[in-house]
Design an enzyme around this catalytic site. Sequence first.
Site, PDB file in Angstrom:
ATOM      1  N   CYS A   2       0.992  -1.294  -0.083  1.00 61.86           N
ATOM      2  CA  CYS A   2       0.099   0.002   0.031  1.00 61.86           C
ATOM      3  C   CYS A   2       0.820   1.175  -0.073  1.00 61.86           C
ATOM      4  CB  CYS A   2      -0.796  -0.053   1.218  1.00 61.86           C
ATOM      5  SG  CYS A   2      -1.795  -1.479   1.622  1.00 61.86           S
ATOM      6  N   ARG A  27       1.383   1.585  -6.037  1.00 65.62           N
ATOM      7  CA  ARG A  27       1.586   0.517  -5.002  1.00 65.62           C
ATOM      8  C   ARG A  27       0.371  -0.229  -4.620  1.00 65.62           C
ATOM      9  NH1 ARG A  27       6.486   2.379  -2.100  1.00 65.62           N
ATOM     10  NH2 ARG A  27       6.084   0.758  -0.659  1.00 65.62           N
ATOM     11  N   TRP A  75      -3.411  -1.833  -1.468  1.00 70.96           N
ATOM     12  CA  TRP A  75      -3.589  -3.206  -1.911  1.00 70.96           C
ATOM     13  C   TRP A  75      -4.012  -4.364  -0.858  1.00 70.96           C
ATOM     14  CZ3 TRP A  75      -0.880  -8.069  -1.850  1.00 70.96           C
ATOM     15  CH2 TRP A  75      -1.095  -8.622  -2.751  1.00 70.96           C
ATOM     16  N   ASN A  99       0.960   0.351   5.564  1.00 77.99           N
ATOM     17  CA  ASN A  99       1.516  -0.636   4.488  1.00 77.99           C
ATOM     18  C   ASN A  99       2.318  -1.756   5.023  1.00 77.99           C
ATOM     19  OD1 ASN A  99       2.726  -1.613   2.184  1.00 77.99           O
ATOM     20  ND2 ASN A  99       4.533  -0.162   2.433  1.00 77.99           N
ATOM     21  N   GLY A 100       1.890  -2.822   4.843  1.00 80.76           N
ATOM     22  CA  GLY A 100       2.764  -4.216   5.545  1.00 80.76           C
ATOM     23  C   GLY A 100       1.624  -4.992   6.130  1.00 80.76           C
ATOM     24  N   GLU A 477       9.100 -14.360 -19.930  1.00 75.79           N
ATOM     25  CA  GLU A 477       8.441 -12.995 -19.698  1.00 75.79           C
ATOM     26  C   GLU A 477       7.450 -12.597 -20.553  1.00 75.79           C
ATOM     27  OE1 GLU A 477       8.963 -10.510 -17.744  1.00 75.79           O
ATOM     28  OE2 GLU A 477       8.589  -8.677 -19.020  1.00 75.79           O
ATOM     29  N   LYS A 481       4.047 -11.295 -19.139  1.00 72.85           N
ATOM     30  CA  LYS A 481       3.377 -10.027 -19.626  1.00 72.85           C
ATOM     31  C   LYS A 481       1.767 -10.202 -20.144  1.00 72.85           C
ATOM     32  CE  LYS A 481       5.404  -7.374 -18.559  1.00 72.85           C
ATOM     33  NZ  LYS A 481       6.639  -7.625 -17.796  1.00 72.85           N
ATOM     34  N   GLU A 484      -0.505 -10.850 -17.028  1.00 69.78           N
ATOM     35  CA  GLU A 484      -0.893  -9.747 -16.150  1.00 69.78           C
ATOM     36  C   GLU A 484      -1.638  -8.704 -16.798  1.00 69.78           C
ATOM     37  OE1 GLU A 484       3.679  -7.958 -15.863  1.00 69.78           O
ATOM     38  OE2 GLU A 484       2.342  -7.915 -14.180  1.00 69.78           O
ATOM     39  N   HIS A 500       7.608 -32.986 -23.321  1.00 76.21           N
ATOM     40  CA  HIS A 500       7.439 -33.729 -22.013  1.00 76.21           C
ATOM     41  C   HIS A 500       6.280 -33.703 -21.287  1.00 76.21           C
ATOM     42  CE1 HIS A 500      11.767 -35.282 -22.666  1.00 76.21           C
ATOM     43  NE2 HIS A 500      12.170 -34.120 -22.972  1.00 76.21           N
ATOM     44  N   LYS A 600       2.471  -2.278  -7.911  1.00 76.29           N
ATOM     45  CA  LYS A 600       4.021  -2.023  -8.844  1.00 76.29           C
ATOM     46  C   LYS A 600       5.303  -2.485  -7.846  1.00 76.29           C
ATOM     47  CE  LYS A 600       6.751  -0.338 -12.481  1.00 76.29           C
ATOM     48  NZ  LYS A 600       6.884  -1.376 -13.254  1.00 76.29           N
TER      49      LYS A 600
HETATM   50  O1  M6R Z   1      10.255  -3.872  -8.078  1.00 77.85           O
HETATM   51  P1  M6R Z   1      11.015  -5.486  -8.445  1.00 77.85           P
HETATM   52  O2  M6R Z   1      11.603  -5.588  -9.885  1.00 77.85           O
HETATM   53  O3  M6R Z   1      11.572  -5.910  -7.384  1.00 77.85           O
HETATM   54  O4  M6R Z   1       9.386  -6.165  -8.778  1.00 77.85           O
HETATM   55  C1  M6R Z   1       9.436  -7.595  -9.273  1.00 77.85           C
HETATM   56  C2  M6R Z   1       8.094  -8.091  -9.649  1.00 77.85           C
HETATM   57  O5  M6R Z   1       7.149  -7.889  -8.607  1.00 77.85           O
HETATM   58  C3  M6R Z   1       7.928  -7.473 -10.924  1.00 77.85           C
HETATM   59  O6  M6R Z   1       8.904  -7.418 -11.816  1.00 77.85           O
HETATM   60  C4  M6R Z   1       6.366  -7.747 -11.744  1.00 77.85           C
HETATM   61  O7  M6R Z   1       6.718  -9.070 -11.952  1.00 77.85           O
HETATM   62  C5  M6R Z   1       6.054  -7.062 -12.723  1.00 77.85           C
HETATM   63  N1  M6R Z   1       4.714  -6.546 -12.526  1.00 77.85           N
HETATM   64  C6  M6R Z   1       6.036  -7.848 -14.085  1.00 77.85           C
HETATM   65  O8  M6R Z   1       5.739  -6.891 -15.037  1.00 77.85           O
END
Ligand code: M6R
Length: 605
Positions: A2, A27, A75, A99-100, A477, A481, A484, A500, A600
């Site tokens: 958060c 956040r 969040w 936050n936490g 990756e 993408k 998400e 496999h 984020k």
């Molecule tokens: O801030 P960070 O790079 O440590 O974050 C790691 C992941 O949370 C971040 O890369 C997440 O997977 C992204 N939303 C991917 O697009």
Amino acid sequence: MCGIIGILGNHEVSPQLVEALKRLEYRGYDSAGVATVDADGKLSRRRAVGKLVNLSDRLVHEPLAGHAGIGHTRWATHGAATEANAHPHKRGPVAVVHNGIIENFRELRDEVIALGMTPESETDTETVALLTAWHMSQGLGPVQAARETLARLHGAFALAFLFEGEGNLMIAARKGSPLAVGTGDGEMFIGSDAVALAPFTDRITYLEDGDHAVITRAGAEIFDAEGLPANREIQQIDVGATRIDKGGFRHFMAKEIAEQPVVLGDALNHYIKGDRIVLPDAIDFRDVDRLTLVGCGTAFYAGYVARYWFETLAGIPCDLDVASEFRYREPPLSPKSWAMFVSQSGETADTLAALHYARDKVAKTVGVVNVGTSAIARDADIALPTLAGIEVGVASSKAFTCQLAVLAVLALKAAHDRGRLDDAGLAAHLADLRAIPGLLNQALAVSDGCRKLAGWLSEAQDVLYLGRGSFYPVALEGALKLKELSYIHAEGYASGELKHGPIALIDRNVPVVVVAPRDALFEKTVSNMQEVMARHGQVLLISDVEGIEAGGDGVHASLAMPQGGGSFQPILYAVPMQYLAYHTAVAKGTDVDQPRNLAKSVTVE
Ligand code: M6R
């Protein structure tokens, strides 16, 4: 994850709180709320479910007066995204934002219930307000009541307290979660990061773990985990770097994808001068016997690509792990090894804990981070900025390619230090790397092709991504993408692994994205592609012109990528991964910059 903000100001603070929350919305965006103390000392709050704009609307109709206030963007961890669960939590004379995660909240909740108090939410945070209110009802002043409460909390938290009748007092505390205190002219601020405070001040103090601060307009008195007065430096932060806008693009992510040639070029210029790599003197790989690479999500995949570089170019054995596993696995680490922690935010709780685990076991910890003021940047022995600039889109794009650029520089330095590359070999590889920004610029042209394919992908329920060698993590990756951003189920597999098990998923409704430039492994991947097409799988081949000519027969579609970049081509192939997900999300109408359920900066476990 958060975002929290607090202001003791000289004007109405509601608009400022909302402005700061806008900068913290990355956040979390499940709900938002603010509380203020007005001129009569009255503590009031407004909360709204969903994005910040809902709170702003509410404040238009139900304004909140006061020069002292706290705010929160959520969040959800404990309890759904409802108004009752939204922060600030206010009980009696106390309002709290958090936050936490308070890990012992159930025990505390039972205690306050036994004391005759009734929780009104499902959150862990409310117990903090309840407990503090109870201590105040027993005659303690606000500072002492907050201290008694803090002493009872287990888990990770950044907290801000505001009190009825106390227009010149705010208490802030941190353990695990980050918290910055901003000093203005006769005004004081607290925030989850310095970017949130950038409109108000550039003088920032970072609280350390276990610190709490008693804040008035005259300044902040900071106390350490033992309750002793602590001196924490006020740093001048570069607020010029914190401008946030879409620059004419429809989404932040579109802007951030398009920025890659420039920011990656800047990052490379920072670390490469002519045929020379410029890194801190302490970066010398000669005696390093092993490398451990750790990160989460996209940052983990950056480490995954880099493992190929460190192993093949520099001959250093590499271990790789996601931070959430690494931190509890208790991996034995060689005292001659180095551990690298890759993170955009530099605040990811698991990656930070992994760094703390490793730091007294390895010869050196290196943080590869985008946010230079972050905890990982501060706590690593060496912090290397990735220089991507602020990334607002929750889905990482430019931060990923800049991480790759810095890791590529490190791998080349390692190869040179260890005699695997002589000066001429290094110069040749540096030329490949320096070609990447220009090639990235050309690669942006795949956007159109990706847009045309978005309708097809958006119909799918499942999508597979295949890659080999250093393109396998690129496939991972790509799948991340798509998941998400468009909420379509997608998985990345090593091409050779398909037969496999995963090949059982293939039918004509499953698009298969194959990431395969014409390299030494290309023919093998083409064979795997044939196996897919023999089972009516619909293949999208992403390759260079030669690869498409040689292996493109029978595919559903292909996307042509520029040739060049040598070992560093995986950086280029990130672009179609980003655009496929981006355009599919736009086609589906999902929230590109703030996908559901995500945040984020992941500051909880
Ligand atoms: O801030 P960070 O790079 O440590 O974050 C790691 C992941 O949370 C971040 O890369 C997440 O997977 C992204 N939303 C991917 O697009």
